[in-house]
Each structure stands twice: as C-alpha cells, then as structure tokens.
Motif scaffolding. Structure first.
Motif, PDB file in Angstrom:
ATOM      1  N   ARG A   1       0.863  -1.179   0.000  1.00  0.00           N
ATOM      2  CA  ARG A   1       0.000   0.000   0.000  1.00  0.00           C
ATOM      3  C   ARG A   1       0.899   1.229   0.000  1.00  0.00           C
ATOM      4  O   ARG A   1       1.664   1.461   0.932  1.00  0.00           O
ATOM      5  N   ASN A   2       0.819   1.991  -1.076  1.00  0.00           N
ATOM      6  CA  ASN A   2       1.776   3.076  -1.245  1.00  0.00           C
ATOM      7  C   ASN A   2       1.414   4.331  -0.446  1.00  0.00           C
ATOM      8  O   ASN A   2       0.293   4.485   0.029  1.00  0.00           O
ATOM      9  N   ILE A   3       2.380   5.209  -0.359  1.00  0.00           N
ATOM     10  CA  ILE A   3       2.154   6.516   0.246  1.00  0.00           C
ATOM     11  C   ILE A   3       2.577   7.570  -0.775  1.00  0.00           C
ATOM     12  O   ILE A   3       3.716   7.575  -1.243  1.00  0.00           O
ATOM     13  N   THR A   4       1.639   8.419  -1.167  1.00  0.00           N
ATOM     14  CA  THR A   4       1.970   9.510  -2.084  1.00  0.00           C
ATOM     15  C   THR A   4       2.457  10.687  -1.257  1.00  0.00           C
ATOM     16  O   THR A   4       1.691  11.314  -0.530  1.00  0.00           O
ATOM     17  N   ASP A   5       3.762  10.953  -1.351  1.00  0.00           N
ATOM     18  CA  ASP A   5       4.334  12.015  -0.527  1.00  0.00           C
ATOM     19  C   ASP A   5       4.927  13.147  -1.360  1.00  0.00           C
ATOM     20  O   ASP A   5       5.737  13.933  -0.889  1.00  0.00           O
ATOM     21  N   ILE A   6       4.512  13.193  -2.634  1.00  0.00           N
ATOM     22  CA  ILE A   6       4.857  14.367  -3.439  1.00  0.00           C
ATOM     23  C   ILE A   6       3.679  14.603  -4.382  1.00  0.00           C
ATOM     24  O   ILE A   6       3.203  13.675  -5.041  1.00  0.00           O
ATOM     25  N   ASP A   7       3.186  15.843  -4.372  1.00  0.00           N
ATOM     26  CA  ASP A   7       1.945  16.114  -5.091  1.00  0.00           C
ATOM     27  C   ASP A   7       1.618  17.593  -4.929  1.00  0.00           C
ATOM     28  O   ASP A   7       2.096  18.248  -3.996  1.00  0.00           O
ATOM     29  N   ASP A   8       0.804  18.139  -5.825  1.00  0.00           N
ATOM     30  CA  ASP A   8       0.450  19.563  -5.787  1.00  0.00           C
ATOM     31  C   ASP A   8      -0.061  20.006  -4.421  1.00  0.00           C
ATOM     32  O   ASP A   8       0.338  21.031  -3.886  1.00  0.00           O
ATOM     33  N   LYS A   9      -0.975  19.190  -3.883  1.00  0.00           N
ATOM     34  CA  LYS A   9      -1.621  19.612  -2.635  1.00  0.00           C
ATOM     35  C   LYS A   9      -0.656  19.580  -1.459  1.00  0.00           C
ATOM     36  O   LYS A   9      -0.750  20.383  -0.536  1.00  0.00           O
ATOM     37  N   ILE A  10       0.287  18.634  -1.531  1.00  0.00           N
ATOM     38  CA  ILE A  10       1.291  18.561  -0.469  1.00  0.00           C
ATOM     39  C   ILE A  10       2.175  19.802  -0.504  1.00  0.00           C
ATOM     40  O   ILE A  10       2.436  20.429   0.522  1.00  0.00           O
ATOM     41  N   ILE A  11       2.617  20.176  -1.710  1.00  0.00           N
ATOM     42  CA  ILE A  11       3.472  21.356  -1.857  1.00  0.00           C
ATOM     43  C   ILE A  11       2.741  22.602  -1.360  1.00  0.00           C
ATOM     44  O   ILE A  11       3.283  23.412  -0.606  1.00  0.00           O
ATOM     45  N   LYS A  12       1.492  22.710  -1.764  1.00  0.00           N
ATOM     46  CA  LYS A  12       0.688  23.864  -1.387  1.00  0.00           C
ATOM     47  C   LYS A  12       0.513  23.949   0.128  1.00  0.00           C
ATOM     48  O   LYS A  12       0.716  24.989   0.749  1.00  0.00           O
ATOM     49  N   ARG A  13       0.150  22.802   0.712  1.00  0.00           N
ATOM     50  CA  ARG A  13      -0.104  22.780   2.147  1.00  0.00           C
ATOM     51  C   ARG A  13       1.165  23.082   2.953  1.00  0.00           C
ATOM     52  O   ARG A  13       1.121  23.809   3.952  1.00  0.00           O
ATOM     53  N   ALA A  14       2.292  22.535   2.493  1.00  0.00           N
ATOM     54  CA  ALA A  14       3.554  22.778   3.200  1.00  0.00           C
ATOM     55  C   ALA A  14       3.887  24.265   3.163  1.00  0.00           C
ATOM     56  O   ALA A  14       4.316  24.853   4.163  1.00  0.00           O
ATOM     57  N   ASN A  15       3.663  24.895   2.012  1.00  0.00           N
ATOM     58  CA  ASN A  15       3.919  26.329   1.902  1.00  0.00           C
ATOM     59  C   ASN A  15       3.012  27.125   2.832  1.00  0.00           C
ATOM     60  O   ASN A  15       3.469  28.044   3.520  1.00  0.00           O
ATOM     61  N   GLU A  16       1.744  26.753   2.840  1.00  0.00           N
ATOM     62  CA  GLU A  16       0.790  27.446   3.715  1.00  0.00           C
ATOM     63  C   GLU A  16       1.208  27.340   5.174  1.00  0.00           C
ATOM     64  O   GLU A  16       1.108  28.303   5.935  1.00  0.00           O
ATOM     65  N   ASN A  17       1.664  26.141   5.558  1.00  0.00           N
ATOM     66  CA  ASN A  17       2.013  25.911   6.951  1.00  0.00           C
ATOM     67  C   ASN A  17       3.401  26.420   7.315  1.00  0.00           C
ATOM     68  O   ASN A  17       3.767  26.437   8.481  1.00  0.00           O
ATOM     69  N   GLY A  18       4.173  26.784   6.297  1.00  0.00           N
ATOM     70  CA  GLY A  18       5.534  27.212   6.556  1.00  0.00           C
ATOM     71  C   GLY A  18       6.398  26.084   7.086  1.00  0.00           C
ATOM     72  O   GLY A  18       7.253  26.283   7.943  1.00  0.00           O
ATOM     73  N   GLU A  19       6.164  24.872   6.617  1.00  0.00           N
ATOM     74  CA  GLU A  19       7.012  23.749   7.017  1.00  0.00           C
ATOM     75  C   GLU A  19       7.531  23.066   5.751  1.00  0.00           C
ATOM     76  O   GLU A  19       7.039  23.319   4.649  1.00  0.00           O
ATOM     77  N   THR A  20       8.529  22.202   5.937  1.00  0.00           N
ATOM     78  CA  THR A  20       9.049  21.523   4.764  1.00  0.00           C
ATOM     79  C   THR A  20       8.088  20.404   4.370  1.00  0.00           C
ATOM     80  O   THR A  20       7.274  19.955   5.175  1.00  0.00           O
ATOM     81  N   ILE A  21       8.237  19.970   3.122  1.00  0.00           N
ATOM     82  CA  ILE A  21       7.396  18.875   2.650  1.00  0.00           C
ATOM     83  C   ILE A  21       7.640  17.622   3.484  1.00  0.00           C
ATOM     84  O   ILE A  21       6.707  16.922   3.855  1.00  0.00           O
ATOM     85  N   ALA A  22       8.887  17.388   3.806  1.00  0.00           N
ATOM     86  CA  ALA A  22       9.218  16.205   4.595  1.00  0.00           C
ATOM     87  C   ALA A  22       8.576  16.258   5.976  1.00  0.00           C
ATOM     88  O   ALA A  22       8.072  15.246   6.479  1.00  0.00           O
ATOM     89  N   GLN A  23       8.584  17.452   6.572  1.00  0.00           N
ATOM     90  CA  GLN A  23       7.954  17.586   7.892  1.00  0.00           C
ATOM     91  C   GLN A  23       6.468  17.310   7.810  1.00  0.00           C
ATOM     92  O   GLN A  23       5.897  16.573   8.620  1.00  0.00           O
ATOM     93  N   LEU A  24       5.828  17.927   6.812  1.00  0.00           N
ATOM     94  CA  LEU A  24       4.384  17.760   6.640  1.00  0.00           C
ATOM     95  C   LEU A  24       4.012  16.299   6.415  1.00  0.00           C
ATOM     96  O   LEU A  24       3.139  15.742   7.097  1.00  0.00           O
ATOM     97  N   THR A  25       4.681  15.674   5.472  1.00  0.00           N
ATOM     98  CA  THR A  25       4.297  14.301   5.134  1.00  0.00           C
ATOM     99  C   THR A  25       4.586  13.338   6.290  1.00  0.00           C
ATOM    100  O   THR A  25       3.797  12.454   6.559  1.00  0.00           O
ATOM    101  N   GLN A  26       5.688  13.549   6.988  1.00  0.00           N
ATOM    102  CA  GLN A  26       5.994  12.649   8.103  1.00  0.00           C
ATOM    103  C   GLN A  26       4.949  12.780   9.203  1.00  0.00           C
ATOM    104  O   GLN A  26       4.531  11.791   9.800  1.00  0.00           O
ATOM    105  N   ARG A  27       4.514  13.997   9.442  1.00  0.00           N
ATOM    106  CA  ARG A  27       3.494  14.241  10.456  1.00  0.00           C
ATOM    107  C   ARG A  27       2.224  13.445  10.130  1.00  0.00           C
ATOM    108  O   ARG A  27       1.635  12.802  10.987  1.00  0.00           O
ATOM    109  N   PHE A  28       1.820  13.514   8.869  1.00  0.00           N
ATOM    110  CA  PHE A  28       0.564  12.841   8.526  1.00  0.00           C
ATOM    111  C   PHE A  28       0.722  11.338   8.289  1.00  0.00           C
ATOM    112  O   PHE A  28      -0.243  10.594   8.403  1.00  0.00           O
ATOM    113  N   ILE A  29       1.946  10.914   7.992  1.00  0.00           N
ATOM    114  CA  ILE A  29       2.184   9.464   7.943  1.00  0.00           C
ATOM    115  C   ILE A  29       2.066   8.903   9.359  1.00  0.00           C
ATOM    116  O   ILE A  29       1.420   7.874   9.588  1.00  0.00           O
TER     117      ILE A  29
END
Length: 474
Positions: free
Chosen positions: A65-93
């Motif tokens: 079961r894969n995890i999509t950790d790069i995508d438009d919405k991820i980039i957008k959300r990370a920018n909004e939150n002022g965190e890195t993509i890696a931080q955001l995705t790890q938090r939600f994983i």
RNA sequence: GGCGCGAUAGCAAAGCGGUUAUGCCGCGGCCUGCAAAGCCGUUUAGACCAGUUCGACUCUGGUUCGCGCCUCCA
C-alpha cells in the motif's frame, strides 16, 4: 473456492493466483497532506480484511500500500504551513499509522513512498517515450498519448470519444489530445524537482505525475503482472485506467506504437470499494463533508468503527451517521456480551463444522462480511444459551480472522469511549456495587435503586446475575 | 450529454426461483426484589408496470427515483 468481483470483467470470478499459494496485492494508499477521514478508514479496513482472509486461506500474501508524498496539494499545504514537505508528510504518515493501528489494521507488507521510487518512474517514462506512448511537450511536461494505447477505457468502460464529449476541463494547450495525461511535470519555481533525461526548457528537471507513481512502485515491488489491485471506486477512472495504460505499454516487449493490452496484462483482479457517504452524498475533501478518523474515535470505540465498516459489503455505499454508529455499537456489544465471563482461547478452526463452513462460504463469496457476521451472531446466540466453550472459542476465532472480538470482553464493555467519562471517574464503581449489594441483602431496595440510578446517570449500567453484579458503559 | 451502480420491513443490511437472514428498535412472555443482560415468541419487506414460470423479492424488459464516474479525490 474464493470468488472475487473483478471490476475489469464486471462479474465475480474464481480467484486463481498467478503463482500457486502466493498473492501479490497492491492498494492505492493515501496522499499525506491531511488527517485521514472515514473514507480512508474504509479502504484501510476493507483491504486489511481482504489480506487477512487471503492469509487465512493459506496464501502467502505480499500486500503493498503506497504513500503519495509528493503532489500539488502537499506542496501547497507545506507552503501554507511554513514547514518543509518532509515535515508535513511525516506528520501525517505518523497520524495515519496511529489511526490505522487503532482500527485494527495490520501493517501492509510494504509501504513504499513515491519519493523513494522516482528513478523507477523516470525509467518507465523513458520506456514510454522510446516506444512512442509518450511525448515531451514544448514546456517540458511529458504526456502520455492515450490514442496509442488500444485498451484505453477497458477498466472504466469509457471510450475516448465519450470522454472527449464529456470534457469539462480547460484544454491544456501543450497536449496533443485533451485526454492525454501528465507523466512528468516540468519544474516550477520553489518546487522540489528531480533530474531527468527528458530535456525541454528546464533540462528535464521536474517531478512525477500521480499516475506513474503507482505503475512504477507496483511493477518494482510486485512485478509486471500481479494478482490484485485495489482502491476506492473513485480511482477507477482516471487513475487506474492510466496505470494500466502506463504499465502495460511500458512493460510490453512490443515496440509498436499501438498495444492491445492483452499480451502483458498488468493485473488479473481489480477490486474497488464503495464510498462512505454523508446524507447520501459521497464523503470527500472537495465537498467538505468529511469526518476524520480521529474525530470519530473521540466518540466511538475504534472496534465499533471497524465493525460498522465490515457490517456492509465492501462494494456497497456506506452511510455515516451517529445513529448508524450507535447501532453498530449495540450489535458489537451483543457479541462481546456473549463472551463475557468465559475463558476463551483462540483455537484452530475445523472448517467442516457447520458455522465455520457458513462463515467460510460467506467470505469466499466476494468477501461477504455481512453474511459472515450473521454467522457470528448465530454463534453468540448459541453461547448465550448453552455457555458452550467450544462455540465461544469458535466465535472468537472466526471473528479474529477479520480483526474483531480479540479484546477482553470486560475491557471492551467497560472501556467504551465515552465523551462524558470524567463525571464517573470520581465514582468508585466497585465500592458502590458493594454498597448496593449490602442494601439489597437487607432488602433496602430504595437505597439499591438510588445507587444504580446514580451510576446510570454517569453512564454506567449494572447487571445482576447469579454470579454477582457486573457493569458496563452505556 | 456519455458510461456505470442501486431501489428489501421503523432504521441498517445480506442470501435466495418455492423453506427463519442477521443486528438495532417495537410488542408479548420467561427470568429478576425491580431493572439490565439473556432466553422464547412476535409485528413491520422487497419503488412501479409488464413478461417468463406451476410458482419471483430473486430472471427479462420498461418506467420512476437515488447515487457515482466523466476534474484532485479512498
């Protein structure tokens, strides 16, 4: 003999694995930019149930079961939150792992992250370009040319003509055909990117499109041809249709510009679970009518939620409401109540036994969990009547095969999530029960009833029996 | 507009061409000091219209209604 409803064939088919005794199963997982909602819970629980039943049927299962950790919405959300993509995705994983563990979901064999498989995606795209199934547009994006794949539409039952007629998105001028979809997105300012050999204005720098991720990960981890591919019904088109187009074209030996999709079939059985709905509408991010798993778990025990999901057939729509969750809770209580006070060990199952055989027949019939659960209620009734330890053991063992009923009954019945459990914490339940029993002994029923009412107001229900008084939460 | 799925009792939800699905709720009884739990019994079905059949909730056709996909979505 297991039968599975195969979306590709639109009928139930006898399941025959590619390699005897082994099953390769790929399920589209989450895009990790937010908390999982009940729709995600359904996918996780349903395919967890499927993998458990396959294993119970003596298959050696590789469940990806894969995890999509790069995508438009991820980039957008990370920018909004002022965190890195890696931080955001790890938090939600982490949040997803937490939620699924509570729901009794066994970890898949493999949980690949898209970002760790970009090399494989690039080589797959290269193969598609070489074979004439893909082209580099003038802006550096790489598109899949749907016209060149003859089987396009075979999964979703759509034809290119119909799709074009129903086109309601603005046409991307870089595409040759409006239905072409992106394989590689040329880099944009402030976005992560990988090097690729695709050329164009940005020298190939860019990131993968969503569809190619699953094609690359599945073929690398399960091979070019595997048994089962699952996901939500909404992924049938375009996502899964595109996966087929990509994988079958890229992995075929033919170098022609057209491909019939027969000679190198990607997947034998496609399974799609139904939606969770709210007020008869699909629960989804875009409609904003979703309940996150953690919100629901504040009010309901996770096993109640799992039971609620398995109570419906996996392909049916599932309406969410408090009333339905309450109903599921009452039903699950009945099963646990039957096991209460009995010392039951999970045992090997004799499949010749009639209820076991009924349970198996139900599960083998396209994972008919509602019918399988009916067998459990039949057993519960038998246990209530006869106190048969053999029936109780069978009940617990069968339920365990689909991830239910494994807790201590008292722990479940007394630990049920209760929003207003603070009030009763102050009450010493055991002490009050002793006081009440003393009152009962001296025929002081007014006092006994007062204590019972006091506890009832705190959400605690007393049950007297010849063996003594027990309690549970309402 | 194109393609697909569905319509089962108060609610939820399955199987099945003729025989109790199941759970919750309701009702009657047993049990209980009274309850609760449990047990026994029981009321509520198959959207509508045709057709096939000895017989249809179950098969076929049509009608109506609902939902989904056709755009990111589990």
């Amino acid at each position: 003999m297991l039968k599975i409803y195969n979306t590709l064939a639109r009928e139930k088919q006898v399941f025959t694995p590619i390699v005897p005794g082994k099953v390769g199963m790929y399920v589209c997982g989450m895009t990790v930019y937010d908390f999982c909602h009940l729709g995600h819970a359904r996918v996780m629980v349903v395919f967890d149930m499927v993998s458990r039943w396959l294993r119970a049927s003596d298959y050696e299962v590789t469940y990806v079961r894969n995890i999509t950790d790069i995508d438009d919405k991820i980039i957008k959300r990370a920018n909004e939150n002022g965190e890195t993509i890696a931080q955001l995705t790890q938090r939600f994983i982490d949040a997803m792992d937490e939620d699924s563990a509570k729901l009794g979901v066994i970890r898949p064999t493999l949980e690949p992250k898209a970002t760790e498989f970009v090399d494989g995606m690039i080589s797959m795209i290269s193969a598609l370009i070489d074979k004439g199934f893909a082209y580099v547009a003038d802006n550096g994006d790489v598109f899949y040319s749907v016209n060149n794949f003859e089987g396009y539409g075979k999964l979703s039952g759509k034809s290119l003509e119909d799709l074009r007629a129903g086109e309601r998105v603005e046409v991307d001028t870089h595409k040759k055909d409006p239905m072409d979809f992106v394989l590689w997105k040329s880099v944009k300012p402030n976005e992560p990117s990988w090097d690729s050999p695709f050329g164009g204005p940005n020298n190939g720098k860019g990131r993968p499109g969503w569809h190619i991720e699953c094609s690359a990960m599945s073929s690398q981890l399960l091979g070019n041809h595997f048994d089962i591919h699952g996901g939500g019904q909404d992924l049938q088109f375009p996502h899964h249709e595109n996966e087929i187009a990509q994988s079958e074209a890229a992995n075929s030996l033919a170098s022609t510009h057209t491909h019939d999709g027969q000679s190198c079939q990607m997947v034998n059985y496609w399974m799609h679970n139904g939606f969770v709905r709210v007020d008869d509408e699909k629960m989804s991010k875009s409609l904003g009518n979703f309940f996150t798993i953690r919100t629901v778990l504040e009010q309901y025990d996770a096993e109640v939620v799992r039971f609620f999901i398995l109570r419906a057939h996996y392909r049916s729509p599932l309406n969410y409401s408090d009333q339905h969750l309450d109903d599921a809770k009452a039903a699950l209580n009945r099963l646990y109540t039957a096991l209460r006070g009995l010392v039951v060990e999970v045992a090997d199952i004799d499949w010749r036994q009639s209820q076991a055989a009924s349970f198996k027949a139900a599960m083998d019939d396209d994972f008919n969990t509602p019918e399988a659960l009916a067998v459990l209620f039949d057993l519960a009734n038998e246990v209530n009547k006869t106190k048969s330890l053999a029936s109780a053991a069978l009940l617990k063992s069968l339920a365990g095969l689909i991830g239910l009923l494994q807790r201590d009954p008292d722990e479940y019945l007394q630990g049920l999530a209760s929003v207003n459990s603070n009030a009763d914490e102050a009450l010493n339940v055991d002490q009050l029960i002793i006081q009440r029993n003393e009152a009962k002994q001296s025929k002081n029923f007014a006092e006994a009833d007062r204590i019972r009412k006091l506890l009832a107001e705190a959400g605690i229900i007393l049950e007297d029996s010849p063996q003594g008084t027990t309690w549970r939460r309402a």
